[in-house]
Design a protein around this motif. Structure first.
Motif, short mmCIF file in Angstrom:
data_model
loop_
_atom_site.label_atom_id
_atom_site.label_comp_id
_atom_site.label_asym_id
_atom_site.label_seq_id
_atom_site.Cartn_x
_atom_site.Cartn_y
_atom_site.Cartn_z
N VAL A 86 0.30 -2.03 13.13
CA VAL A 86 -1.06 -2.14 12.56
C VAL A 86 -1.70 -3.44 13.03
N LYS B 145 -13.80 4.14 5.64
CA LYS B 145 -14.87 3.14 5.47
C LYS B 145 -16.03 3.73 4.69
N ARG C 96 -3.78 5.77 3.75
CA ARG C 96 -4.90 6.03 4.66
C ARG C 96 -6.21 5.73 3.93
N LEU D 74 -2.59 1.23 15.10
CA LEU D 74 -2.82 1.07 16.53
C LEU D 74 -1.77 1.73 17.41
N ILE E 183 -11.60 -6.77 10.15
CA ILE E 183 -11.86 -5.33 10.03
C ILE E 183 -13.36 -5.11 9.91
N SER F 171 -5.79 -5.33 14.47
CA SER F 171 -7.22 -5.28 14.74
C SER F 171 -7.47 -5.97 16.06
N GLY G 186 -5.93 4.83 15.02
CA GLY G 186 -7.30 4.39 14.77
C GLY G 186 -7.73 4.44 13.33
N ASP G 187 -6.93 5.06 12.45
CA ASP G 187 -7.27 5.13 11.02
C ASP G 187 -7.15 3.75 10.39
N LEU G 188 -7.97 3.51 9.38
CA LEU G 188 -7.79 2.35 8.53
C LEU G 188 -6.63 2.64 7.58
N THR H 184 -5.75 -4.58 4.72
CA THR H 184 -6.31 -3.41 5.38
C THR H 184 -6.36 -3.68 6.88
N LYS H 185 -5.79 -2.77 7.65
CA LYS H 185 -5.72 -2.89 9.12
C LYS H 185 -5.97 -1.52 9.73
N TYR H 186 -5.93 -1.46 11.07
CA TYR H 186 -6.03 -0.20 11.81
C TYR H 186 -4.63 0.21 12.27
#
Length: 198
Positions: free
Chosen positions: A170, A196, A193, A109, A70, A172, A85-87, A105-107
């Motif tokens: 989710v 960064k 949610r 997708l 990440i 990366s 696209g949110d973390l 913690t991931k995105y």
């Protein structure tokens, strides 16, 4: 063992107890062991206490990201619905991650209702196959048959051509990321949610 723990706790208490006096010395008190000048001591409290209170308040508000997959080091909760696209952060219980649940913690997708396709191709190194994951025709990532540690990895195989309602894939772009390519989509109610900070 108990004696060592007691001594360490006792030493830590003495250090904490002397912290305001040390701060007062730094601000011009006559020295340790000398009577503190009340004005200097209150200045020390005025510096140390707000910093301590701020740290006490701020630490639960942020999360340190301990993975190279990440592009963030520090994140914090950000209210609102999860969008592509949110973390996102969640607790992962998985044999590969270890015996106890870990914060991950991931995105986000691939969202509910999106078209999901996994194409398996022979691995270039070793045995088994690589899983190529596509969301609405876009490559999200490739699952490997073996981790860097040499442990065999199972790929998640979609049962339907769409991400189910209430679930999010989710991950990366990191080639060694451990994400939905291996354990499948995650329920939205488990996701927080994030945003960064660094």
């Amino acid at each position: 063992m108990l004696l060592l723990a007691w001594r360490a706790g006792n030493r830590a208490w003495r250090e904490l107890k002397d912290l305001p006096l040390r701060a007062a010395v730094a601000l011009g008190a006559s020295g340790l062991g000398q009577p503190a000048r009340p004005g200097q001591l209150f200045k020390a409290y005025g510096i140390v206490l707000p910093i301590g209170l701020f740290a006490w308040w701020a630490m639960p508000q942020i999360t340190l990201v301990m993975t190279p997959s990440i592009d963030a080091w520090v994140v914090h909760r950000s209210p609102g619905p999860v969008r592509r696209g949110d973390l996102v952060s969640f607790m992962l219980s998985d044999p590969v991650a270890g015996p106890t649940p870990v914060a991950v913690t991931k995105y986000a997708l691939c969202m509910p209702g999106d078209r999901i396709v996994m194409v398996e191709k022979p691995a270039t190194l070793g045995t088994g196959g690589n899983g190529f994951y596509y969301c609405n025709g876009q490559l999200m990532g490739i699952a490997k048959p073996v981790a860097r540690s040499g442990k065999a990895l199972d790929h998640w195989r979609p049962q339907t051509p769409r991400i189910p309602d209430g679930m999010i894939f989710v991950g990366s772009s990191h080639p060694d990321g451990y994400d939905s390519r291996y354990y499948g989509p995650v329920a939205i109610e488990r996701l927080t949610r994030m945003e960064k900070l660094l």
